[in-house]
Write an enzyme that holds these catalytic residues in place. Structure first.
Site, PDB file in Angstrom:
ATOM      1  N   CYS A  31       0.830  -1.208   0.000  1.00 32.67           N
ATOM      2  CA  CYS A  31       0.000   0.000   0.000  1.00 32.67           C
ATOM      3  C   CYS A  31       0.865   1.259   0.000  1.00 32.67           C
ATOM      4  CB  CYS A  31      -0.957   0.001   1.183  1.00 32.67           C
ATOM      5  SG  CYS A  31      -0.145  -0.054   2.785  1.00 32.67           S
TER       6      CYS A  31
ATOM      7  N   HIS B 125      -5.378   8.890   6.657  1.00 35.95           N
ATOM      8  CA  HIS B 125      -5.467   9.362   5.278  1.00 35.95           C
ATOM      9  C   HIS B 125      -4.209  10.130   4.896  1.00 35.95           C
ATOM     10  CE1 HIS B 125      -8.861   8.362   3.054  1.00 35.95           C
ATOM     11  NE2 HIS B 125      -9.452   9.537   2.916  1.00 35.95           N
TER      12      HIS B 125
ATOM     13  N   ASN C  68      -7.477  16.820   0.152  1.00 33.96           N
ATOM     14  CA  ASN C  68      -7.788  15.424   0.425  1.00 33.96           C
ATOM     15  C   ASN C  68      -7.969  14.723  -0.923  1.00 33.96           C
ATOM     16  OD1 ASN C  68      -8.768  12.953   1.106  1.00 33.96           O
ATOM     17  ND2 ASN C  68     -10.631  13.679   2.119  1.00 33.96           N
TER      18      ASN C  68
END
Length: 714
Positions: free
Chosen positions: A115, A272, A296
């Site tokens: 990831c 995040h 974001n």
């Protein structure tokens, strides 16, 4: 189309090293002139496949179990059972390379713990210029399709162009690893394959940090800041980073898996990755307020606190400045105060880009320098400062800081100084995982050069480090691929010592130096030279009568000492010295000594020749005992380095590596007979060179006969 096997051509040996150095001097390895990884030329291979009507199959990274992994994804693993390698054209009737531009939805994680890499790839999609440095234009499954694609990656100081075929691991007709949300878009899966290729397997990509991927996609260097312990001038650092075109990201740490994707009261998402896209000071009710702009990339959930879109604070800002800051609603981008930023977020990453990554003329570039080095047990792997007996043998690099930072950069009222970032990266560790090697624990220390050594390219010795403390150092020694730290020091000369935590840990590394202003750097290494006493060659009449009598007794009727006789003599002598740890002189060692001392070429030593050798051995014995510091009867490889210097020889790192490889035991101990052989060879070779160097320019020319004569009998 039929498939044709293409075999890459590999360069090996010394010739490859020479070619590499020459090519680098000509600019090979820069992004605009990337190195063809494993010698594979994308254009040539593609043209060959198109001409022959075949699809490319990459034998350098073949579709076999070993390319998947070595343990969890090894050949006999249940996780790889049923995996079939298929081309996108076998999975979809109309596969696409990129659809409507690259976006974050093109990257969905599969059955691999990478990831960190996918987050870096996703961040690339926010910057088209950087993305297409990695993913070159003009690739598709339609026009000119030949089953071959290529990507450009930064690897330890060089850009490489990596070729892959499009055979991808699948199970039940679906991609096993990264895939797009739409399913039929394949640029991200092929990029992941290219990254797996340079690291040896897909499994090698498991576990890592986003900054590692960032650096391999940009060639930049990453700084980390824990915002709970932020330096007082962090806002100034952010302003300058944005001004230089750096990539900035931040996140809120999670305390458990349950916190992942959790939304805070003011609509920030934990775990995040946020991008920092701007910073600005605004006049708010007569006071200057530091603001920071965030994005974001994963959605439109935005901060709802002070300075958020539509918040009352904007009413207190001049309308013209407010319009300049482009405050919009629900676009995933928002402003917040720097004070709230420090309170709400946990970690900040700044990926500083190298000048060749920045195409804009408006940004201010870093000045960058890169050095490659090695740690080799016994010669250059000295460990950290905790090991004072060996720390000094580590590679050393000098920095000369001259220009202080600009006054406007001194945010926070600190004293003037020179800002720079040091980054130490260990090489090829992912690729070596299949052999049981993982990341070493690495770090570095910075020492101020004493006044008497300023301007001299001198490799600092043990006594210096015993008497002087470091001026700065990496924040920690840690088993990550890279350790980087920002420093601010007064003008002057400094020496950087990169090391593993423990001595005798081998590895290759890259040391990068990023400075705000121009600075001088150089690798420190001793100049190869020998300070030898004038050789006193006595005539037979001048030699002591007692020595003559001894010689007659040892030499026999022919009055010359053969190789076997020399071995008997020397071993008889050293057997009387019980303090010496030695297996005795070997026949080969004695043959070497005879060859080196034999002046008339008859393969034996006469009285005069033996007298010279005898005096040298006596001198070498006194040096050996002096530097056998622990009185073990042998010297360590590091003690030998000091002993060689005491004998009058200054050698560089590479020569010490060769000597330790040649003359030390597996435990790095050097016994007396090997020590003698080494010094005899060194002294004779230096004298031989000095004789031939008639014009004293440090260069001699051999014809083939002289070269063979020297090398075959030395």
């Amino acid at each position: 189309m039929a498939e044709e096997v293409i075999t890459p051509v590999y360069c090996t040996g010394v010739s490859a090293q020479v070619q590499k150095l020459r090519a680098k001097e000509l600019g090979l390895g820069r992004h605009e002139n990337a190195i063809k990884y494993l010698g594979q030329d994308y254009e040539q291979l593609r043209a060959h496949c198109l001409q022959s009507g075949s699809l490319f199959r990459d034998e350098a990274f073949p579709p076999v179990p070993q390319s998947l992994g070595f343990k969890e994804l090894g050949p006999n693993s249940s996780k790889t059972y049923g995996v079939k390698w298929k081309r996108p054209t076998e999975l979809f009737s109309n596969p696409q390379f990129i659809v409507d531009g690259a976006t974050r939805t093109d990257i969905c994680q599969g059955a691999l713990g990478d990831c960190w890499l996918l987050a870096a790839i996703a961040s690339l999609t926010l910057n088209d210029t950087l993305l297409h440095r990695v993913v070159p234009h003009g690739q598709s499954f339609q026009n000119g399709y030949a089953g071959i694609f290529h990507f450009q990656l930064w690897q330890f100081g060089e850009w490489v162009d990596v070729v892959v075929d499009d055979l991808l691991p699948t199970k039940d007709g679906k991609l096993v690893f990264v895939h797009s949300a739409q399913g039929n878009e394949f640029w991200s899966a092929l990029l992941e394959k290219a990254y797996a290729k340079v690291n040896g397997s897909y499994e090698a990509l498991s576990g890592g940090s986003t900054s590692e991927g960032f650096e391999d996609f940009t060639g930049g260097v990453t700084e980390w800041y824990e915002l709970r312990k932020a330096p007082s001038d962090l806002y100034s650092i952010i302003l300058k980073a944005l001004e230089r075109g750096s990539l900035l990201g931040c996140s809120i740490d999670i305390s458990s898996v349950l916190d992942m994707e959790a939304v805070t009261f003011k609509k920030l998402v934990k775990g995040h990755a946020y991008s920092v896209t701007g910073a600005k000071q605004v006049n708010y009710q007569g006071q200057m307020v530091n603001l920071i702009r965030m994005r974001n990339p994963w959605g439109e959930v935005e901060w709802t606190g002070a300075w958020s879109d539509g918040s009352s604070e904007w009413n207190g800002v001049d309308p013209y400045q407010r319009d300049q800051l482009r405050v919009r609603m629900e676009d995933g981008e928002f402003w917040m105060s720097f004070r709230d930023f420090l309170r709400e977020f946990t970690r900040l990453e700044i990926c500083n880009l190298t000048p060749d990554a920045l195409k804009s003329q408006r940004v201010r570039n870093w000045n960058t320098t890169l050095y490659e080095g090695t740690w080799r047990r016994g010669s250059t792997a000295g460990g950290c400062r905790n090991y004072p007996a060996t720390f000094w043998v580590n590679p050393q690099f000098k920095i000369r800081l001259e220009e202080t930072d600009d006054p406007e950069d001194d945010y926070g009222g600190r004293e003037s100084g020179c800002s720079f970032v040091l980054a130490l990266m260990q090489k090829h560790r992912r690729r070596e995982r299949r052999f049981g090697r993982d990341m070493e624990t690495i770090g570095f220390a910075v020492y101020e050069v004493p006044p008497e050594l300023v301007g001299q390219p001198v490799h600092l010795k043990r006594d210096f480090f015993l008497a002087n403390a470091s001026r700065a150092r990496s924040e920690q020694f840690i088993n990550l691929r890279e350790v980087s730290t920002r420093f601010r020091l007064p003008p002057g000369e400094y020496v950087v010592v990169p090391s593993t935590f423990e001595p005798n840990k081998e590895g290759d590394f890259v040391l990068r130096f990023f400075s705000e202003k121009k600075a001088g750097t150089q690798e420190l290494d001793d100049q190869v030279q020998a300070i030898l006493p004038d050789e006193q060659v006595l005539s037979e009449e001048e030699i002591d009568e007692n020595f003559k009598a001894l010689f007659r007794q040892l030499a026999g009727e022919d009055m010359e000492i053969s190789v076997r006789e020399l071995r008997t003599i020397l071993n008889r002598i050293i057997s009387k010295h019980k303090d010496l740890r030695t297996k005795g002189f070997s026949l080969e060692s004695c043959r070497s000594m005879v060859n080196l001392m034999d002046r008339d070429g008859n393969g034996k030593l006469g009285l005069v020749e033996f007298n010279i050798l005898w005096n040298r051995i006596r001198n070498y014995l006194s040096i050996f005992r002096k530097f056998d510091l622990d009185k073990s009867g042998s010297m360590s490889a590091y003690e030998m380095r000091m002993a060689i210097e005491s004998a009058g020889f200054k050698l560089n790192k590479k020569l010490f590596e060769l000597i330790i490889t040649r003359y030390s035991e597996p435990d790095l101990a050097v016994d007396f007979d090997n020590f003698v052989c080494c010094l005899v060879r060194l002294e004779t070779m230096f004298r031989f060179f000095k004789t031939l160097d008639t014009d004293l320019d440090g260069v001699v020319t051999f014809d083939l006969f002289k070269w063979l004569q020297l090398t075959m009998f030395a």
